[in-house]
Design an enzyme around this catalytic site. Structure first.
Site, mmCIF file in Angstrom:
data_model
loop_
_atom_site.group_PDB
_atom_site.id
_atom_site.type_symbol
_atom_site.label_atom_id
_atom_site.label_comp_id
_atom_site.label_asym_id
_atom_site.label_seq_id
_atom_site.Cartn_x
_atom_site.Cartn_y
_atom_site.Cartn_z
ATOM 1 C CG LEU A 85 -2.187 -1.233 1.493
ATOM 2 C CD1 LEU A 85 -2.746 -0.985 2.260
ATOM 3 C CD2 LEU A 85 -3.296 -0.736 -0.023
ATOM 4 C CD GLU A 86 6.459 3.293 2.591
ATOM 5 O OE1 GLU A 86 7.492 3.487 2.222
ATOM 6 O OE2 GLU A 86 5.591 1.989 3.351
ATOM 7 N NE ARG A 87 7.832 -1.435 -1.181
ATOM 8 C CZ ARG A 87 8.298 -2.541 -1.376
ATOM 9 N NH1 ARG A 87 7.630 -3.973 -1.533
ATOM 10 N NH2 ARG A 87 9.535 -2.621 -0.745
ATOM 11 C CB SER B 38 0.517 5.565 -1.422
ATOM 12 O OG SER B 38 1.830 5.910 -0.418
ATOM 13 N N GLY C 34 10.317 3.932 1.144
ATOM 14 C CA GLY C 34 9.149 2.857 1.008
ATOM 15 C C GLY C 34 9.952 1.152 0.129
#
Length: 382
Positions: A242-244, A246, A364
């Site tokens: 999910l971080e990637r 974003s 990230g």
């Protein structure tokens, strides 16, 4: 235009209006101060329903489709707002997803709901002085004493660190080596033995506070464990996806804004008696970057569809993260180059943009880590 398209465009307009009013005008002030009031800004974001876009209504969220998170991240990244954009994305996509998916109802009521309501600031604490991209080597340890974890160690490069009320922290909870024996634990900032060792001075993203943490016999309840004890690494890998994602969304907004600003400028900058926009090389280069941006935008749309369908998007998000980081660096370099000497001055937007986006290929998961992940997915053993 379908009804859903109309609603999405209306949502985009509301996010842009918010950013133009609450964020963009204050960026210079926050950059100079090296911080911003996260509690103040997050409460305003929460009042608009932005912080809880992806989270369930039952937890205080909006249960909005991933497309809305994409639009929000794009708009948030416009206007040279990288430091603030990163801080908000930490709250939404890095510190809270595991808690939302695996946390007990008690933990969600105590920590997730206040974070989505903007009453608490959250941070993610994984990286250590001796363990960055190689998460398997982290050494911060929690030993169990009755119903408590007692944690000692250190964490570094922690975004929102000076203001966070709690940290989603990945630590070792057994003697198993490598990827085994890790757990995610909620560590409140006001726990005895926990301290911000120092605030870090960064090349860019200065509006976002980043710190090193030190933990000396920090005691928290075992009930603060997110999900299953010993499954923290696996849970964190899901949170990384999910971080990637974003980062991919953010890159589109930032690059679109920077390319538009640069295109506007080369139409007015004269070189050897003619606008720079009449020269083939800069025009072709900006056109090429715009084309690459469209490919990333298409990948983002595909990832949103697959995510909503419940499909695994680890490979796509890794490709997107690698592409987004490199594209932002190329756009920043071209924008500064075509602004010439003025672009190198701190008074011009290109200078800060150039410094800020460099993190995109490190944070990230560095580019090299993305390549390693992809090569393993593709069957290689490096």
């Amino acid at each position: 235009m379908t009804e859903s398209d109309t609603e999405l465009q209306q949502f985009r307009a509301s996010v842009r209006a918010f950013c133009d009013k609450e964020i963009v005008p204050r960026m210079e002030e926050w950059e100079a101060a090296g911080t911003f009031d996260a509690h103040e800004l997050f409460s305003k974001l929460a009042a608009q329903g932005f912080l809880g876009l992806s989270h369930d209504v039952a937890d205080g969220g909006e249960s909005a489709p991933m497309e809305y998170q994409r639009v929000f991240a794009e708009e948030l990244a416009r206007g040279n707002t990288a430091g603030i954009s990163m801080a908000i994305n930490v709250q939404m996509h890095m510190a809270t997803p595991s808690l939302a998916e695996f946390g007990s109802q008690e933990l969600k009521d105590k920590y997730l709901r206040p974070a989505l309501e903007g009453r608490q600031v959250a941070a993610i604490a994984v990286t250590e002085p001796g363990a960055g991209s190689d998460v398997a080597t982290l050494s911060t340890r929690a030993r169990r004493e009755g119903d408590d974890w007692v944690i000692s160690g250190s964490k570094v490069y922690i975004t929102n660190g000076t203001q966070a009320d709690w940290f989603c922290m990945l630590v070792r909870t057994s003697d198993e080596g490598g990827y085994r024996g890790m757990s995610q634990i909620i560590v409140p900032a006001n726990t005895p033995g926990f301290e911000v060792a120092r605030k870090l001075d960064k090349l860019g993203n200065r509006a976002s506070d980043t710190v090193e943490l030190r933990l000396d016999e920090v005691r928290v309840p075992v009930s603060n464990t997110i999900g299953e004890i010993g499954r923290g690494f696996q849970q964190q890998m899901g949170q990384f996806v999910l971080e990637r994602l974003s980062v991919c969304f953010t890159a589109v907004g930032a690059c679109e804004w920077a390319l538009a600003k640069t295109q506007e400028y080369i139409k007015t900058r004269e070189v050897f008696g003619a606008p720079l926009a009449t020269r083939q090389y800069p025009v072709f280069r900006l056109t090429e970057l715009s084309a690459q941006l469209e490919l990333l935008r298409a990948l983002n749309a595909q990832m949103c569809q697959k995510f909503e369908a419940g499909e695994n998007i680890t490979r796509e998000a890794t490709i997107g993260k690698l592409t987004a980081g490199r594209l932002m660096r190329e756009v920043a370099d071209a924008a500064l180059q075509y602004h010439g000497g003025m672009g190198y001055m701190e008074e011009n937007w290109t200078s800060r943009f150039y410094r800020d986006v460099r993190l995109s290929s490190i944070g990230g998961g560095a580019d090299e880590v993305m390549l390693q992940v992809l090569s393993r997915i593709d069957g290689y053993t490096v």
